[in-house]
Design a protein around this motif. Structure first.
Motif, PDB file in Angstrom:
ATOM      1  N   TYR A   1      -2.325   2.246   2.750  1.00  7.10           N
ATOM      2  CA  TYR A   1      -1.651   3.454   2.847  1.00  7.10           C
ATOM      3  C   TYR A   1      -0.022   3.528   3.007  1.00  7.10           C
ATOM      4  O   TYR A   1       0.226   3.154   4.140  1.00  7.10           O
ATOM      5  CB  TYR A   1      -2.214   4.276   3.968  1.00  7.10           C
ATOM      6  N   VAL A   2       0.694   3.722   1.833  1.00  5.70           N
ATOM      7  CA  VAL A   2       1.960   3.728   2.148  1.00  5.70           C
ATOM      8  C   VAL A   2       2.291   4.786   1.084  1.00  5.70           C
ATOM      9  O   VAL A   2       1.534   5.386   0.275  1.00  5.70           O
ATOM     10  CB  VAL A   2       2.426   2.434   1.594  1.00  5.70           C
ATOM     11  N   LEU A   3       3.520   5.169   1.303  1.00  2.00           N
ATOM     12  CA  LEU A   3       4.291   6.276   0.298  1.00  2.00           C
ATOM     13  C   LEU A   3       4.847   5.509  -0.590  1.00  2.00           C
ATOM     14  O   LEU A   3       5.622   4.791  -0.674  1.00  2.00           O
ATOM     15  CB  LEU A   3       5.251   7.352   1.142  1.00  2.00           C
ATOM     16  N   GLY A   4       4.326   5.634  -1.921  1.00  2.00           N
ATOM     17  CA  GLY A   4       4.681   5.216  -3.033  1.00  2.00           C
ATOM     18  C   GLY A   4       4.461   3.553  -2.989  1.00  2.00           C
ATOM     19  O   GLY A   4       3.937   3.009  -2.026  1.00  2.00           O
TER      20      GLY A   4
ATOM     21  N   ALA B   1      -7.117   2.152  10.380  1.00  2.00           N
ATOM     22  CA  ALA B   1      -6.689   1.779  11.665  1.00  2.00           C
ATOM     23  C   ALA B   1      -5.255   1.163  11.532  1.00  2.00           C
ATOM     24  O   ALA B   1      -4.486   1.300  12.597  1.00  2.00           O
ATOM     25  CB  ALA B   1      -7.580   0.701  12.156  1.00  2.00           C
ATOM     26  N   VAL B   2      -4.966   0.509  10.446  1.00  2.00           N
ATOM     27  CA  VAL B   2      -3.612  -0.070  10.206  1.00  2.00           C
ATOM     28  C   VAL B   2      -2.617   1.108   9.952  1.00  2.00           C
ATOM     29  O   VAL B   2      -1.444   1.111  10.770  1.00  2.00           O
ATOM     30  CB  VAL B   2      -3.327  -0.856   9.049  1.00  2.00           C
ATOM     31  N   LEU B   3      -3.180   2.233   9.310  1.00  2.00           N
ATOM     32  CA  LEU B   3      -2.129   3.399   9.195  1.00  2.00           C
ATOM     33  C   LEU B   3      -1.681   4.276  10.666  1.00  2.00           C
ATOM     34  O   LEU B   3      -0.728   4.346  10.996  1.00  2.00           O
ATOM     35  CB  LEU B   3      -2.612   4.478   8.359  1.00  2.00           C
ATOM     36  N   VAL B   4      -2.839   4.313  11.362  1.00  2.00           N
ATOM     37  CA  VAL B   4      -2.869   4.988  12.747  1.00  2.00           C
ATOM     38  C   VAL B   4      -1.893   3.909  13.600  1.00  2.00           C
ATOM     39  O   VAL B   4      -1.081   4.484  14.415  1.00  2.00           O
ATOM     40  CB  VAL B   4      -4.081   5.100  13.388  1.00  2.00           C
ATOM     41  N   GLY B   5      -2.148   2.602  13.722  1.00  2.00           N
ATOM     42  CA  GLY B   5      -1.373   1.986  14.461  1.00  2.00           C
ATOM     43  C   GLY B   5       0.046   1.744  14.040  1.00  2.00           C
ATOM     44  O   GLY B   5       0.919   1.984  14.983  1.00  2.00           O
ATOM     45  N   ARG B   6       0.337   1.525  12.833  1.00  2.00           N
ATOM     46  CA  ARG B   6       1.678   1.646  12.300  1.00  2.00           C
ATOM     47  C   ARG B   6       2.531   3.033  12.493  1.00  2.00           C
ATOM     48  O   ARG B   6       3.519   2.721  13.034  1.00  2.00           O
ATOM     49  CB  ARG B   6       1.512   1.538  10.713  1.00  2.00           C
TER      50      ARG B   6
ATOM     51  N   LEU C   1       8.410   2.114   8.844  1.00  2.00           N
ATOM     52  CA  LEU C   1       7.149   1.771   9.335  1.00  2.00           C
ATOM     53  C   LEU C   1       6.024   3.021   8.902  1.00  2.00           C
ATOM     54  O   LEU C   1       4.984   2.755   8.397  1.00  2.00           O
ATOM     55  CB  LEU C   1       6.779   1.415  10.874  1.00  2.00           C
ATOM     56  N   LEU C   2       6.589   4.104   9.222  1.00  2.00           N
ATOM     57  CA  LEU C   2       5.832   5.324   8.851  1.00  2.00           C
ATOM     58  C   LEU C   2       5.397   5.474   7.290  1.00  2.00           C
ATOM     59  O   LEU C   2       4.324   5.842   7.034  1.00  2.00           O
ATOM     60  CB  LEU C   2       6.865   6.659   9.418  1.00  2.00           C
ATOM     61  N   ALA C   3       6.568   5.087   6.677  1.00  2.00           N
ATOM     62  CA  ALA C   3       6.242   5.230   5.078  1.00  2.00           C
ATOM     63  C   ALA C   3       5.506   3.994   4.650  1.00  2.00           C
ATOM     64  O   ALA C   3       5.064   4.040   3.611  1.00  2.00           O
ATOM     65  CB  ALA C   3       7.825   5.271   4.469  1.00  2.00           C
ATOM     66  N   GLY C   4       5.495   3.028   5.618  1.00  2.00           N
ATOM     67  CA  GLY C   4       4.830   1.596   4.965  1.00  2.00           C
ATOM     68  C   GLY C   4       5.760   0.904   4.004  1.00  2.00           C
ATOM     69  O   GLY C   4       5.501  -0.024   3.087  1.00  2.00           O
TER      70      GLY C   4
ATOM     71  N   GLY D   1       2.465  -6.199  18.924  1.00  2.00           N
ATOM     72  CA  GLY D   1       1.941  -5.213  17.763  1.00  2.00           C
ATOM     73  C   GLY D   1       2.691  -5.266  16.469  1.00  2.00           C
ATOM     74  O   GLY D   1       2.107  -5.168  15.367  1.00  2.00           O
ATOM     75  N   CYS D   2       3.963  -5.588  16.639  1.00  2.00           N
ATOM     76  CA  CYS D   2       4.990  -5.535  15.473  1.00  2.00           C
ATOM     77  C   CYS D   2       4.587  -6.970  14.820  1.00  2.00           C
ATOM     78  O   CYS D   2       4.627  -6.864  13.680  1.00  2.00           O
ATOM     79  CB  CYS D   2       6.284  -5.303  15.972  1.00  2.00           C
ATOM     80  N   LEU D   3       4.458  -8.017  15.410  1.00  2.00           N
ATOM     81  CA  LEU D   3       4.090  -9.374  14.988  1.00  2.00           C
ATOM     82  C   LEU D   3       2.723  -9.121  14.190  1.00  2.00           C
ATOM     83  O   LEU D   3       2.783  -9.647  13.086  1.00  2.00           O
ATOM     84  CB  LEU D   3       3.963 -10.508  16.171  1.00  2.00           C
ATOM     85  N   VAL D   4       1.759  -8.402  14.552  1.00  6.48           N
ATOM     86  CA  VAL D   4       0.602  -8.342  13.905  1.00  6.48           C
ATOM     87  C   VAL D   4       0.820  -7.650  12.668  1.00  6.48           C
ATOM     88  O   VAL D   4       0.389  -7.991  11.576  1.00  6.48           O
ATOM     89  CB  VAL D   4      -0.514  -7.641  14.595  1.00  6.48           C
ATOM     90  N   LEU D   5       1.743  -6.461  12.707  1.00  8.05           N
ATOM     91  CA  LEU D   5       2.128  -6.004  11.370  1.00  8.05           C
ATOM     92  C   LEU D   5       2.621  -6.865  10.369  1.00  8.05           C
ATOM     93  O   LEU D   5       2.433  -6.552   9.041  1.00  8.05           O
ATOM     94  CB  LEU D   5       2.658  -4.455  11.670  1.00  8.05           C
ATOM     95  N   ALA D   6       3.499  -7.324  10.872  1.00  8.70           N
ATOM     96  CA  ALA D   6       4.474  -8.448  10.177  1.00  8.70           C
ATOM     97  C   ALA D   6       3.488  -9.586   9.530  1.00  8.70           C
ATOM     98  O   ALA D   6       3.849  -9.788   8.322  1.00  8.70           O
ATOM     99  CB  ALA D   6       5.575  -9.206  11.003  1.00  8.70           C
TER     100      ALA D   6
END
Length: 125
Positions: A115-118, A4-9, A58-61, A103-108
């Motif tokens: 799930y991140v690239l590297g 869900a975090v990946l989809v939201g991000r 954000l997409l890459a994490g 939403g950005c504050l939740v991500l922060a």
């Protein structure tokens, strides 16, 4: 929950990446918003670069916490361009900017999830 975090991000990233593309293909509307408020229209170009880089991060994490925090501030500031109480469409954009900031504050606060690239050493975890 990491899915869900990946989809939201990714959805938030898509918004900023789309904004960068839109500014690049048709900069006039964004330039008008700037010049109507006494700012130089050329500010559209650093905004485009910021939107693109932040969306990709954000997409890459990568560096999600600081990027998302910066995006929340960006959304709060840019919402003021849409604070036109007599125009329901602009007020809808105003409110959406604050929702995106939320939403950005939740991500922060919670970070990129699993799930991140590297795993660059840039605050991704």
């Amino acid at each position: 929950m990491d899915g869900a975090v990946l989809v939201g991000r990714s959805l938030i990233a898509a918004l900023f990446l789309g904004g960068a593309v839109q500014k690049g293909l048709d900069p006039d509307p964004a330039m008008s918003l700037l010049t109507d408020r006494g700012l130089p229209g050329v500010l559209v170009w650093p905004a485009l670069v910021f939107n693109a880089l932040a969306g990709l991060a954000l997409l890459a994490g990568w560096a999600v916490r600081p990027v998302a925090l910066t995006l929340a501030g960006y959304c709060a500031v840019t919402s003021m361009f849409h604070l036109i109480p007599d125009d329901p469409w602009q007020m809808s954009i105003f409110v959406k900017n604050w929702a995106i900031a939320g939403g950005c504050l939740v991500l922060a606060a919670h970070g990129p999830g699993r799930y991140v690239l590297g795993r660059p050493n840039s605050g991704a975890v």
